[in-house]
Design a protein around this motif. Structure first.
Motif, PDB file in Angstrom:
ATOM      1  N   ALA A  97       0.826  -1.205   0.000  1.00 13.25           N
ATOM      2  CA  ALA A  97       0.000   0.000   0.000  1.00 13.25           C
ATOM      3  C   ALA A  97       0.857   1.251   0.000  1.00 13.25           C
ATOM      4  O   ALA A  97       1.997   1.239   0.480  1.00 13.25           O
ATOM      5  CB  ALA A  97      -0.912   0.005   1.231  1.00 13.25           C
ATOM      6  N   GLU A  98       0.301   2.287  -0.545  1.00  7.92           N
ATOM      7  CA  GLU A  98       0.803   3.652  -0.485  1.00  7.92           C
ATOM      8  C   GLU A  98       2.064   3.878  -1.305  1.00  7.92           C
ATOM      9  O   GLU A  98       3.131   3.314  -1.045  1.00  7.92           O
ATOM     10  CB  GLU A  98       1.047   4.078   0.969  1.00  7.92           C
ATOM     11  N   ILE A  99       1.902   4.731  -2.299  1.00 10.14           N
ATOM     12  CA  ILE A  99       3.044   5.145  -3.094  1.00 10.14           C
ATOM     13  C   ILE A  99       3.263   6.640  -2.888  1.00 10.14           C
ATOM     14  O   ILE A  99       2.339   7.361  -2.497  1.00 10.14           O
ATOM     15  CB  ILE A  99       2.833   4.829  -4.595  1.00 10.14           C
ATOM     16  N   PRO A 100       4.461   7.147  -3.119  1.00 12.80           N
ATOM     17  CA  PRO A 100       4.704   8.588  -2.959  1.00 12.80           C
ATOM     18  C   PRO A 100       3.776   9.400  -3.854  1.00 12.80           C
ATOM     19  O   PRO A 100       3.447   8.984  -4.967  1.00 12.80           O
ATOM     20  CB  PRO A 100       6.166   8.740  -3.387  1.00 12.80           C
ATOM     21  N   THR A 101       3.377  10.565  -3.395  1.00 14.50           N
ATOM     22  CA  THR A 101       2.420  11.379  -4.143  1.00 14.50           C
ATOM     23  C   THR A 101       2.981  11.889  -5.462  1.00 14.50           C
ATOM     24  O   THR A 101       2.223  12.246  -6.358  1.00 14.50           O
ATOM     25  CB  THR A 101       1.948  12.563  -3.290  1.00 14.50           C
ATOM     26  N   TRP A 102       4.323  11.936  -5.585  1.00 16.61           N
ATOM     27  CA  TRP A 102       4.909  12.425  -6.831  1.00 16.61           C
ATOM     28  C   TRP A 102       4.895  11.391  -7.945  1.00 16.61           C
ATOM     29  O   TRP A 102       5.236  11.700  -9.087  1.00 16.61           O
ATOM     30  CB  TRP A 102       6.328  12.937  -6.593  1.00 16.61           C
ATOM     31  N   ILE A 103       4.516  10.144  -7.634  1.00 20.71           N
ATOM     32  CA  ILE A 103       4.391   9.117  -8.670  1.00 20.71           C
ATOM     33  C   ILE A 103       2.985   9.202  -9.251  1.00 20.71           C
ATOM     34  O   ILE A 103       2.001   8.996  -8.536  1.00 20.71           O
ATOM     35  CB  ILE A 103       4.658   7.712  -8.099  1.00 20.71           C
ATOM     36  N   PRO A 104       2.860   9.505 -10.552  1.00 22.93           N
ATOM     37  CA  PRO A 104       1.531   9.788 -11.115  1.00 22.93           C
ATOM     38  C   PRO A 104       0.671   8.559 -11.386  1.00 22.93           C
ATOM     39  O   PRO A 104      -0.548   8.682 -11.468  1.00 22.93           O
ATOM     40  CB  PRO A 104       1.868  10.506 -12.429  1.00 22.93           C
ATOM     41  N   LEU A 105       1.296   7.394 -11.531  1.00 19.33           N
ATOM     42  CA  LEU A 105       0.529   6.210 -11.907  1.00 19.33           C
ATOM     43  C   LEU A 105       0.527   5.176 -10.791  1.00 19.33           C
ATOM     44  O   LEU A 105       1.559   4.927 -10.168  1.00 19.33           O
ATOM     45  CB  LEU A 105       1.117   5.578 -13.177  1.00 19.33           C
ATOM     46  N   CYS A 106      -0.610   4.565 -10.584  1.00 20.77           N
ATOM     47  CA  CYS A 106      -0.716   3.453  -9.647  1.00 20.77           C
ATOM     48  C   CYS A 106      -0.549   2.173 -10.452  1.00 20.77           C
ATOM     49  O   CYS A 106      -1.397   1.828 -11.283  1.00 20.77           O
ATOM     50  CB  CYS A 106      -2.071   3.469  -8.961  1.00 20.77           C
ATOM     51  N   ARG A 107       0.546   1.492 -10.229  1.00 19.94           N
ATOM     52  CA  ARG A 107       0.821   0.258 -10.948  1.00 19.94           C
ATOM     53  C   ARG A 107       1.580  -0.680 -10.026  1.00 19.94           C
ATOM     54  O   ARG A 107       2.132  -0.270  -9.013  1.00 19.94           O
ATOM     55  CB  ARG A 107       1.644   0.545 -12.208  1.00 19.94           C
ATOM     56  N   ALA A 108       1.604  -1.938 -10.390  1.00 18.38           N
ATOM     57  CA  ALA A 108       2.224  -2.948  -9.527  1.00 18.38           C
ATOM     58  C   ALA A 108       3.727  -2.984  -9.758  1.00 18.38           C
ATOM     59  O   ALA A 108       4.265  -3.932 -10.328  1.00 18.38           O
ATOM     60  CB  ALA A 108       1.596  -4.309  -9.791  1.00 18.38           C
ATOM     61  N   ARG A 109       4.363  -1.955  -9.272  1.00 16.95           N
ATOM     62  CA  ARG A 109       5.829  -1.884  -9.324  1.00 16.95           C
ATOM     63  C   ARG A 109       6.304  -1.827  -7.888  1.00 16.95           C
ATOM     64  O   ARG A 109       6.030  -0.870  -7.160  1.00 16.95           O
ATOM     65  CB  ARG A 109       6.285  -0.655 -10.110  1.00 16.95           C
ATOM     66  N   SER A 110       7.011  -2.849  -7.480  1.00 11.55           N
ATOM     67  CA  SER A 110       7.296  -3.026  -6.052  1.00 11.55           C
ATOM     68  C   SER A 110       8.084  -1.867  -5.459  1.00 11.55           C
ATOM     69  O   SER A 110       7.856  -1.493  -4.293  1.00 11.55           O
ATOM     70  CB  SER A 110       8.036  -4.344  -5.816  1.00 11.55           C
ATOM     71  N   ALA A 111       8.961  -1.250  -6.239  1.00 12.86           N
ATOM     72  CA  ALA A 111       9.790  -0.179  -5.693  1.00 12.86           C
ATOM     73  C   ALA A 111       8.982   1.049  -5.304  1.00 12.86           C
ATOM     74  O   ALA A 111       9.453   1.887  -4.532  1.00 12.86           O
ATOM     75  CB  ALA A 111      10.858   0.211  -6.702  1.00 12.86           C
TER      76      ALA A 111
END
Length: 125
Positions: A97-111
């Motif tokens: 869960a939760e990706i940094p807000t500066w990442i524009p796309l929600c995708r299954a990239r573990s990093a």
């Protein structure tokens, strides 16, 4: 304290179905992105599916048409419905869960993901 707890794994015959759940606690305003990943013995972790805050979902090619990611915001729970399972789907499955807000796309990239569960084993024979 953020916690992700997976459940629903098990052993199933090829062609069968399972539904994984991931209960999230400690993220008060809901997550901006959640995903499912899997790792088989001797292989790298693989992104399976991801779902954004508004419900848009993406899938790995290997699971398209067989797996469905969904979430219940009221229950703070993420799901992965898996159908027509194949022995190649055997792996430990993790939610994130939760990706940094500066990442524009929600995708299954573990990093991209900040929080992870401990995993639930899926075995297809």
């Amino acid at each position: 304290h953020v916690q992700l707890v997976e459940s629903g794994g098990g052993s199933v015959q090829a062609g069968g179905s399972l539904r994984l759940s991931c209960e999230v606690s400690g993220i008060t305003e809901g997550t901006n992105c959640m995903g499912w990943f899997r790792q088989a013995p001797g292989k790298e972790r693989e992104g399976v599916a991801a779902i954004g805050r508004e419900g848009a979902a993406t899938y790995a090619d290997s699971v398209k048409g067989r797996f469905t990611i969904s979430k219940d915001n009221a229950k703070n729970t993420l799901y992965l419905q898996m159908k027509n399972l194949d022995p190649e789907d055997t792996a430990m499955y993790y939610c994130a869960a939760e990706i940094p807000t500066w990442i524009p796309l929600c995708r299954a990239r573990s990093a991209d993901f900040g929080y992870w569960g401990q995993g639930t084993q899926v075995t297809v024979s």
